[in-house]
Write a protein that holds these residues in place. Structure first.
Motif, PDB file in Angstrom:
ATOM      1  N   THR A  52       4.348  -8.910  -8.302  1.00  0.00           N
ATOM      2  CA  THR A  52       4.289  -8.885  -6.846  1.00  0.00           C
ATOM      3  C   THR A  52       2.899  -8.500  -6.350  1.00  0.00           C
ATOM      4  N   MET A  53       2.440  -9.197  -5.326  1.00  0.00           N
ATOM      5  CA  MET A  53       1.214  -8.839  -4.625  1.00  0.00           C
ATOM      6  C   MET A  53       1.558  -8.610  -3.156  1.00  0.00           C
ATOM      7  N   TYR A  60      -7.006  -2.710   5.957  1.00  0.00           N
ATOM      8  CA  TYR A  60      -6.024  -3.503   5.229  1.00  0.00           C
ATOM      9  C   TYR A  60      -6.267  -3.364   3.727  1.00  0.00           C
ATOM     10  N   TYR A  61      -5.185  -3.079   3.011  1.00  0.00           N
ATOM     11  CA  TYR A  61      -5.259  -2.832   1.583  1.00  0.00           C
ATOM     12  C   TYR A  61      -4.455  -3.872   0.806  1.00  0.00           C
ATOM     13  N   CYS A  62      -5.012  -4.287  -0.289  1.00  0.00           N
ATOM     14  CA  CYS A  62      -4.327  -5.164  -1.233  1.00  0.00           C
ATOM     15  C   CYS A  62      -3.623  -4.304  -2.282  1.00  0.00           C
ATOM     16  N   ASN A  63      -2.465  -4.770  -2.722  1.00  0.00           N
ATOM     17  CA  ASN A  63      -1.683  -4.054  -3.724  1.00  0.00           C
ATOM     18  C   ASN A  63      -1.079  -5.055  -4.696  1.00  0.00           C
ATOM     19  N   ALA A  64      -1.032  -4.700  -5.969  1.00  0.00           N
ATOM     20  CA  ALA A  64      -0.469  -5.627  -6.949  1.00  0.00           C
ATOM     21  C   ALA A  64       0.108  -4.880  -8.140  1.00  0.00           C
ATOM     22  N   ASP A  65       1.172  -5.439  -8.686  1.00  0.00           N
ATOM     23  CA  ASP A  65       1.761  -4.952  -9.934  1.00  0.00           C
ATOM     24  C   ASP A  65       1.226  -5.820 -11.063  1.00  0.00           C
ATOM     25  N   ASN A 108       0.793  -0.332 -10.987  1.00  0.00           N
ATOM     26  CA  ASN A 108       0.479  -0.647  -9.604  1.00  0.00           C
ATOM     27  C   ASN A 108      -0.979  -0.317  -9.299  1.00  0.00           C
ATOM     28  N   PHE A 109      -1.667  -1.277  -8.680  1.00  0.00           N
ATOM     29  CA  PHE A 109      -3.081  -1.104  -8.354  1.00  0.00           C
ATOM     30  C   PHE A 109      -3.310  -1.315  -6.858  1.00  0.00           C
ATOM     31  N   TRP A 110      -4.322  -0.630  -6.341  1.00  0.00           N
ATOM     32  CA  TRP A 110      -4.730  -0.758  -4.934  1.00  0.00           C
ATOM     33  C   TRP A 110      -6.190  -1.196  -4.852  1.00  0.00           C
ATOM     34  N   GLY A 111      -6.487  -1.989  -3.835  1.00  0.00           N
ATOM     35  CA  GLY A 111      -7.870  -2.277  -3.505  1.00  0.00           C
ATOM     36  C   GLY A 111      -8.461  -1.151  -2.683  1.00  0.00           C
ATOM     37  N   GLN A 112      -9.756  -1.285  -2.376  1.00  0.00           N
ATOM     38  CA  GLN A 112     -10.446  -0.220  -1.656  1.00  0.00           C
ATOM     39  C   GLN A 112     -10.257  -0.327  -0.149  1.00  0.00           C
ATOM     40  N   GLY A 113      -9.749  -1.451   0.313  1.00  0.00           N
ATOM     41  CA  GLY A 113      -9.486  -1.639   1.734  1.00  0.00           C
ATOM     42  C   GLY A 113     -10.600  -2.394   2.432  1.00  0.00           C
ATOM     43  N   THR A 114     -10.221  -3.124   3.468  1.00  0.00           N
ATOM     44  CA  THR A 114     -11.189  -3.832   4.305  1.00  0.00           C
ATOM     45  C   THR A 114     -10.817  -3.599   5.771  1.00  0.00           C
TER      46      THR A 114
END
Length: 121
Positions: free
Chosen positions: A33-34, A93-98, A109-115
């Motif tokens: 999932t993203m 806004y943050y990206c998230n992915a398994d 689970n990982f997170w982006g740094q945000g934009t």
């Protein structure tokens, strides 16, 4: 090591559009999932939209019809097309992915740094 890197944020007038991108890189075996989350100023982070590997999507009620999540599995990338933007959409806004980093590994689970997305009224 896995990294999620977002891009596409910026300043836009109310009623305008933006397209966010998030690409996963590093040691990746598979991605499940993203999702996109956002954190408005002074508020907690909440879900915007989620998409499975097969392309099934789900949206927070307030974004249905205005936002579209999509992904390119070959590029390990998820997108968020945002239309008819409102001042209330201003947020990080943050990206998230398994992600499974290697064969036989567990989903992590990982997170982006945000934009930053800023909508001016």
């Amino acid at each position: 090591q896995v990294q999620l890197v977002e891009s596409g944020g910026g300043l836009v007038q109310a009623g305008g559009s933006l397209r966010l991108s998030c690409t996963a890189s590093g040691t990746i075996f598979s991605i499940d999932t993203m999702a996109w989350y956002r954190r408005p100023p002074g508020k907690p982070r909440d879900l915007v939209a989620v998409i499975t590997t097969a392309g099934s999507t789900n949206y927070a009620d307030s974004r249905k019809g205005r936002f579209t999540i999509s992904r390119d599995n070959a590029k390990n990338t998820v997108y968020l097309q945002m239309n008819s933007l409102e001042s209330e959409d201003t947020a990080v806004y943050y990206c998230n992915a398994d992600i499974v980093p290697y064969y036989g590994g567990n989903y992590t689970n990982f997170w982006g740094q945000g934009t930053q997305v800023t909508v001016s009224s």
